[in-house]
Design an enzyme around this catalytic site. Structure first.
Site, PDB file in Angstrom:
ATOM      1  N   ASN A 273       0.810  -1.132  -0.008  1.00  0.00           N
ATOM      2  CA  ASN A 273      -0.073   0.010   0.069  1.00  0.00           C
ATOM      3  C   ASN A 273       0.986   1.264  -0.050  1.00  0.00           C
ATOM      4  O   ASN A 273       2.222   1.252   0.030  1.00  0.00           O
ATOM      5  CB  ASN A 273      -0.929  -0.186   1.174  1.00  0.00           C
TER       6      ASN A 273
ATOM      7  N   GLU B 150       3.280   1.424   2.882  1.00  0.00           N
ATOM      8  CA  GLU B 150       4.529   0.404   2.955  1.00  0.00           C
ATOM      9  C   GLU B 150       5.416   0.841   1.520  1.00  0.00           C
ATOM     10  O   GLU B 150       6.673   0.470   1.587  1.00  0.00           O
ATOM     11  CB  GLU B 150       3.715  -0.883   2.604  1.00  0.00           C
TER      12      GLU B 150
ATOM     13  N   ASP C 141      -5.782  -8.287   0.790  1.00  0.00           N
ATOM     14  CA  ASP C 141      -5.611  -9.658   0.315  1.00  0.00           C
ATOM     15  C   ASP C 141      -6.444  -9.889  -1.021  1.00  0.00           C
ATOM     16  O   ASP C 141      -6.086 -10.712  -2.134  1.00  0.00           O
ATOM     17  CB  ASP C 141      -6.259 -10.382   1.452  1.00  0.00           C
TER      18      ASP C 141
END
Length: 328
Positions: A205, A208, A277
């Site tokens: 993301n 990150e 996910d």
């Protein structure tokens, strides 16, 4: 997006192997109308309790929900919560080989207390990373794992910094993927400190991605994503990079070069938990089915758009996705 019915038919023939940190998500649902006389905290009257799969297991859950075959490798304990987790996996048609059970480990469990559809608190039950690393420490398990890689169409590494994935493990898995010519993707967790090189796809993301590039966080408008992608390519050499940007959609990059930013497909955002996910599952399924990165990103963006409109970690079915795209 490429022809959606055709893509979904191809996806139904895919088999993906998910390796990483497996969790049980437990929920208490209730209401709170008074404060405890014992302490200044709300008293929750619990109406029901539910369980679902979390972490790497939720990636596998998204794969199975989209119609593909999913197998999961990770650390599950021989305990009560482990039994519940394996029951959940069976109900969702997710394969788990009991030879990867750990007798000495707690099954990682996150218990959330939900009051009027709002999370009040979370209780975590888990051991330290050293315990979960043991699941891939024997030669027998590595031989078994290579057999599973050879049978799969692609591999997803799901890192939640709980211990299953280490720099050495990721490197070894990447070598096995190359040996068997398999697509390998990683949802990275920079806080784990794991290093990696030359993977087919990574899906951080925004926060990150900035951590991977060792750049300071600021407003999206102030972020030089050309620089971010260039640094990540120089350090980690991922063939494909997708940075999820929450309400701003997702950015795609190939070999360090920014391709484009795709606006979010979400019509309403109810709960973003587990959306990452969904993204890596959908991207990997599409790319192993012959889609280009841009086509796969549109597919994943639509899948995430459905999921964030649901409460809690959720999945999307081919029927839901088809209806959603038609309504766009």
């Amino acid at each position: 997006m490429m022809n959606l019915p055709l893509l979904l038919r191809k996806i139904a023939k895919r088999r993906l192997l998910v390796i990483g940190d497996v969790m049980l998500d437990h929920y208490f649902w209730g209401d709170a109308t008074r404060i405890s006389p014992e302490a200044p905290v709300p008293v929750v009257n619990v109406f029901k309790a539910t369980d679902t799969v979390g972490g790497a297991a939720n990636v596998a859950n998204n794969i199975a929900a989209l119609g593909a075959a999913a197998e999961l490798v990770g650390a599950i304990g021989r305990d009560y919560n482990g039994d519940k987790l394996r029951t959940n996996l069976r109900e969702r048609r997710i394969e788990f080989d009991d030879r990867f059970l750990l007798s000495e480990a707690k099954t990682i469990t996150k218990t959330r207390v939900i009051v009027r559809n709002q999370q009040l608190c979370r209780l975590d039950h888990e051991d330290g990373p050293a315990v979960y690393r043991r699941v891939l420490e024997t030669a027998d398990r590595w031989r078994l794992l290579e057999e599973k890689i050879a049978r799969a169409d692609g591999i997803i590494l799901s890192d939640y910094a709980k211990g299953v994935l280490t720099t050495a493990v990721i490197s070894r898995l990447a070598k096995l993927a190359r040996r068997h010519r398999k697509f390998i993707a990683l949802d990275p967790k920079p806080s784990s400190g794991n290093q990696f090189q030359g993977l087919d796809l990574i899906t951080p993301n925004r926060r990150e991605a900035l951590e991977l590039a060792e750049l300071r966080s600021g407003a999206d408008a102030e972020t030089d994503f050309t620089k971010v992608c260039s640094i990540i390519w120089a350090r980690y050499s991922p063939n494909n990079l997708v940075i999820t940007l929450g309400p701003d959609g997702m950015l795609t990059s190939i070999r360090g070069r920014v391709i484009r930013t795709i606006p979010t497909a979400a019509r309403q955002v109810y709960d973003v938990s587990g959306a990452g996910d969904t993204v890596i599952a959908a991207l990997t399924l599409a790319m192993t089915s012959g889609a280009s990165l841009e086509q796969a990103a549109h597919f994943a963006n639509a899948a995430a758009g459905v999921v964030v409109g649901k409460l809690g970690t959720a999945t999307v079915t081919p029927e839901e996705l088809t209806a959603y795209v038609r309504g766009s």
